[in-house]
Scaffold this motif. Structure first.
Motif, PDB file in Angstrom:
ATOM      1  N   GLN A 257       0.863  -1.181   0.000  1.00 50.12           N
ATOM      2  CA  GLN A 257       0.000   0.000   0.000  1.00 50.12           C
ATOM      3  C   GLN A 257       0.894   1.224   0.000  1.00 50.12           C
ATOM      4  N   ASN A 258       0.637   2.176  -0.904  1.00 51.26           N
ATOM      5  CA  ASN A 258       1.479   3.379  -0.935  1.00 51.26           C
ATOM      6  C   ASN A 258       0.685   4.575  -1.453  1.00 51.26           C
ATOM      7  N   GLY A 259       0.464   5.544  -0.592  1.00 53.99           N
ATOM      8  CA  GLY A 259      -0.162   6.799  -1.005  1.00 53.99           C
ATOM      9  C   GLY A 259      -1.683   6.723  -1.018  1.00 53.99           C
TER      10      GLY A 259
ATOM     11  N   ILE B 118       3.210   7.556 -10.512  1.00 50.87           N
ATOM     12  CA  ILE B 118       3.667   6.279  -9.929  1.00 50.87           C
ATOM     13  C   ILE B 118       5.106   6.356  -9.406  1.00 50.87           C
ATOM     14  N   GLU B 119       5.788   7.467  -9.651  1.00 50.19           N
ATOM     15  CA  GLU B 119       7.124   7.609  -9.071  1.00 50.19           C
ATOM     16  C   GLU B 119       7.060   8.167  -7.672  1.00 50.19           C
ATOM     17  N   THR B 120       6.125   9.081  -7.438  1.00 48.16           N
ATOM     18  CA  THR B 120       6.053   9.722  -6.121  1.00 48.16           C
ATOM     19  C   THR B 120       4.872   9.195  -5.309  1.00 48.16           C
TER      20      THR B 120
ATOM     21  N   ASN C 261      10.441  -1.315  -7.842  1.00 45.03           N
ATOM     22  CA  ASN C 261      10.227  -2.714  -7.488  1.00 45.03           C
ATOM     23  C   ASN C 261       8.943  -2.943  -6.703  1.00 45.03           C
ATOM     24  N   ASN C 262       8.098  -1.918  -6.576  1.00 42.02           N
ATOM     25  CA  ASN C 262       6.873  -2.149  -5.817  1.00 42.02           C
ATOM     26  C   ASN C 262       5.665  -1.477  -6.459  1.00 42.02           C
ATOM     27  N   ARG C 263       5.639  -1.438  -7.795  1.00 41.39           N
ATOM     28  CA  ARG C 263       4.515  -0.743  -8.421  1.00 41.39           C
ATOM     29  C   ARG C 263       4.159  -1.391  -9.751  1.00 41.39           C
TER      30      ARG C 263
HETATM   31  C1  LIG Z   1       6.153   4.706  -1.374  1.00 37.68           C
HETATM   32  O1  LIG Z   1       6.478   5.490  -2.495  1.00 37.68           O
HETATM   33  C2  LIG Z   1       7.520   6.431  -2.251  1.00 37.68           C
HETATM   34  C3  LIG Z   1       7.663   7.270  -3.510  1.00 37.68           C
HETATM   35  O2  LIG Z   1       8.026   6.508  -4.596  1.00 37.68           O
HETATM   36  C4  LIG Z   1       8.797   5.682  -1.901  1.00 37.68           C
HETATM   37  O3  LIG Z   1       9.814   6.594  -1.604  1.00 37.68           O
HETATM   38  C5  LIG Z   1       8.534   4.772  -0.700  1.00 37.68           C
HETATM   39  O4  LIG Z   1       9.657   3.976  -0.466  1.00 37.68           O
HETATM   40  C6  LIG Z   1       7.334   3.863  -0.960  1.00 37.68           C
HETATM   41  N1  LIG Z   1       6.991   3.092   0.218  1.00 37.68           N
HETATM   42  C7  LIG Z   1       6.802   1.776   0.184  1.00 37.68           C
HETATM   43  C8  LIG Z   1       6.361   1.144   1.457  1.00 37.68           C
HETATM   44  O5  LIG Z   1       6.931   1.115  -0.838  1.00 37.68           O
END
Ligand SMILES: *[C@@H]1O[C@H](CO)[C@@H](O)[C@H](O)[C@H]1NC(C)=O
Ligand SMILES: *[C@@H]1O[C@H](CO)[C@@H](O)[C@H](O)[C@H]1NC(C)=O
Ligand SMILES: *[C@@H]1O[C@H](CO)[C@@H](O)[C@H](O)[C@H]1NC(C)=O
Ligand SMILES: *[C@@H]1O[C@H](CO)[C@@H](O)[C@H](O)[C@H]1NC(C)=O
Ligand SMILES: *[C@@H]1O[C@H](CO)[C@@H](O)[C@H](O)[C@H]1NC(C)=O
Ligand SMILES: *[C@@H]1O[C@H](CO)[C@@H](O)[C@H](O)[C@H]1NC(C)=O
Ligand SMILES: *[C@@H]1O[C@H](CO)[C@@H](O)[C@H](O)[C@H]1NC(C)=O
Ligand SMILES: *[C@@H]1O[C@H](CO)[C@@H](O)[C@H](O)[C@H]1NC(C)=O
Length: 578
Positions: free
Chosen positions: A31-33, A75-77, A424-426
């Motif tokens: 989960q992110n953002g 998706i970068e921020t 690596n997480n999107r």
């Molecule tokens: C969430 O996204 C931000 C921006 O890309 C990144 O800096 C951060 O590491 C991410 N957090 C997780 C838990 O993936």
């Protein structure tokens, strides 16, 4: 003794945290953002940006001193920036034209004064070169640029000449069924002097035919599924051919949303096959007051090959591991299909059936674990959730999902950070869910703003990298790209996919497509020679992303313009005889 153990342990921890690829290679949810507005519709408009639309309502993200109903998701921020939208985008549709311009169509009558009636809207978002979307915005001119009909709940599809075909819908809001239908098609830019084409199919498939599931076949005709019915529509001849109904009384379009996808098209024949999963066996003659959020959904998946013999054989049936109403199906670059989201009971819409859950949900028992569908596995063995993670975020009515381009950006915009391994997480974006009339907090199935990504194992591994990918490719053309393939991969299988990531709305991904391209790897594993799709019917002309999968490890997507990149309608290109 003790302290050296402790030191060793510390060193180990440090190392684990220092590495960005420390996560073990397995499927995960991250989960992110938060999306700022409800993500009711989603479409990627650049390698880094998706547009989200909601209805003009009471979303928390603000613009010009009122609630926003459009946003750019980066998706970068993992942040949302509000977009200035003129008309109400509630339950609209959209797609990308042959020149790369995104067009959003239809919508509804707003409940807040900041918006204007969006039912005939055409909203233009020109190609956006800035990675963060600075200065990229929507253009609307409701007086001079609009549809011919008022349309809420239409579908849209990029066709062989790069135009958008807009299909069906309802004139304005009714509680559940389509009782005020728009039984016709129109195009953007307009054809036939702007006169919509009546559709017998849309009339026959009432009253559960909203958001028809429509697909561009590789010969240019259009496959359409609505309610339990299927046709092939020939745009050039304006004729329809009736195909077999979906078996066992299963219905799959709104408010009985199942999902559907065209399976990957492969050379040399690009034989089309369609897969339809979920929905309900409820009769469309029962009034909503006699339906319940607790009625079981359907677990049925039906698949048919769209050739003369395939149609004669009819639908082949198998079952998901659970029933699902409002699932989404996404094509993955390796040719598999992921099934996510939805509920195990109830229906689409809100505040319409008995036993509402939370504030107004017509559905219940969210399906929290995705499944993978493997098209080439034997019947009965295609669907599995082995190794799949489970989320605790419900994604019911008004949710979206999309494969992301994985952060690749074409030269010359490409920068070190993007090329770096930050993505690596999107991999698969999942957002939204609001089975309620407006933004509500604090109840079960409240408006969901948390954005999640579902990631395959390869996101935590060293991945192949493509470079020097052309930014524009013609049809039936051989082109070369440079590749770096991790040493540990045997490269016993090489797949190159050209994908349209589609427009996500109401459990359906319009215009989504995967065409495999014939590819040869040089003996030194440094160059790939790729043959583009034969013509503009196999891949409707316009933008796409190229993904390389080596063994089962997929690269980032490279953005390309496919075809001449001109505004629609464009002429046939490539070789038509395949
Ligand atoms: C969430 O996204 C931000 C921006 O890309 C990144 O800096 C951060 O590491 C991410 N957090 C997780 C838990 O993936
Ligand atoms: C709902 O919650 C969000 C975030 O938690 C908040 O920003 C918003 O103001 C709330 N909206 C309403 C209508 O309560
Ligand atoms: C955005 O537009 C402003 C005003 O025209 C201009 O000064 C600025 O350079 C633009 N920024 C980007 C990133 O294009
Ligand atoms: C499809 O729906 C129609 C109308 O409800 C019904 O007459 C027909 O039998 C259904 N077809 C199948 C295969 O169940
Ligand atoms: C619900 O079902 C009952 C009994 O079958 C019937 O009398 C009634 O008219 C139905 N109501 C609606 C709204 O369909
Ligand atoms: C649902 O939420 C809305 C907005 O907060 C409220 O007006 C309405 O009464 C709620 N309905 C139910 C059934 O709780
Ligand atoms: C990305 O990861 C690969 C493999 O782990 C590494 O060789 C490369 O240097 C990394 N790129 C950047 C820009 O950090
Ligand atoms: C693409 O074509 C559409 C439809 O003609 C037009 O509105 C748009 O401005 C064009 N965009 C570009 C970049 O050519």
């Amino acid at each position: 003794m003790r302290s050296s153990y402790a030191l060793l342990f510390l060193a180990f921890i440090n190392q684990a945290f220092a590495s960005t690829t420390a996560a073990p290679p397995e499927w995960n949810f991250v989960q992110n953002g938060t999306s700022g507005i409800l993500a009711l519709e989603a479409i990627f408009v650049s390698p880094t940006l998706a547009i989200f639309f909601d209805k003009a309502s009471n979303d928390p993200l603000m613009i010009n001193d009122h609630a926003a109903w459009g946003a750019l998701w980066n998706i970068e921020t993992n942040t949302a920036t509000p977009l200035n939208v003129v008309s109400d985008t509630f339950c609209a549709s959209g797609g990308i034209l042959s020149n790369g311009t995104m067009v959003s169509v239809g919508g509804h009558i707003p409940i807040i004064p900041a918006a204007v009636d969006g039912r005939m809207a055409i909203r233009i978002f020109e190609p956006c070169a800035d990675l963060a979307g600075t200065n990229c915005t929507l253009f609307e001119d409701p007086e001079h640029l609009h549809l011919e009909e008022t349309r809420w709940y239409p579908s849209s599809l990029r066709i062989f000449d790069g135009s958008l075909m807009v299909v069906g819908g309802i004139h304005e809001r009714t509680a559940f069924y389509n009782v005020d239908p728009v039984n016709n098609f129109e195009f953007f830019p307009p054809k036939d002097g702007g006169v919509p084409r009546p559709s017998a199919f849309l009339e026959r498939s009432l009253p559960a035919n909203l958001f028809p599931r429509v697909f561009a076949l590789p010969d240019g005709r259009v496959l359409m599924i609505a309610n339990n019915q299927t046709i092939i529509y020939d745009i050039e001849k304006n004729t329809e051919i009736i195909l077999p109904d979906i078996p066992n009384g299963v219905r799959v379009t709104n408010p009985f949303d199942g999902s559907a996808t065209l399976l990957p098209l492969s050379p040399p024949h690009f034989t089309p096959e369609v897969l339809v999963c979920g929905g309900t066996t409820t009769s469309d003659q029962i009034q909503p007051a006699n339906l319940s959020s607790q009625d079981p959904a359907s677990s049925q998946c039906s698949r048919m090959t769209i050739t003369e013999e395939g149609i004669k054989r009819g639908w082949e049936v198998e079952h998901m591991l659970e029933p699902r109403i409002m699932p989404e199906m996404l094509l993955l670059p390796n040719g598999e299909v992921i099934i996510v989201n939805g509920g195990q009971t109830g229906y689409a819409a809100f505040n319409a059936v008995k036993d509402p859950v939370g504030n107004q949900s017509d559905a219940d028992h969210p399906a929290f674990t995705p499944s993978l569908y493997t098209p080439n596995a034997p019947l009965g063995k295609r669907i599995s959730n082995k190794d799949m993670p489970t989320t605790n975020i419900a994604r019911l009515y008004h949710s979206v999902a999309s494969l992301t381009p994985l952060g690749y950006v074409c030269p010359p915009l490409r920068t070190a950070i993007i090329e770096a391994n930050l993505s690596n997480n999107r991999n698969i974006l999942i957002a939204g869910s609001n089975p309620n009339g407006e933004v509500v907090n604090g109840t079960k199935f409240a408006t969901e703003f948390r954005v999640e990504y579902l990631n395959p194992p390869y996101m935590s591994m060293e991945r192949p990298v493509m470079s020097n990918v052309p930014t524009k490719i013609g049809f039936n053309q051989r082109f070369n790209v440079d590749v770096t393939i991790p040493k540990n991969l045997k490269a016993s299988s090489i797949k190159v996919a050209l994908m349209d990531l589609g427009f996500s709305s109401h459990a359906f991904h319009s215009s989504s497509r995967l065409v495999f391209m014939e590819a040869r790897l040089s003996p030194d594993r440094k160059k790939l020679s790729i043959l583009s799709p034969p013509n503009n019917r196999v891949y409707p002309p316009g933008p796409g992303y190229i993904f390389l999968t080596v063994d089962d490890v997929t690269s980032s997507g490279a953005h390309v313009m496919v075809g001449n990149g001109l505004p629609p309608p464009v002429a046939d290109q490539g070789i038509l005889k395949i």
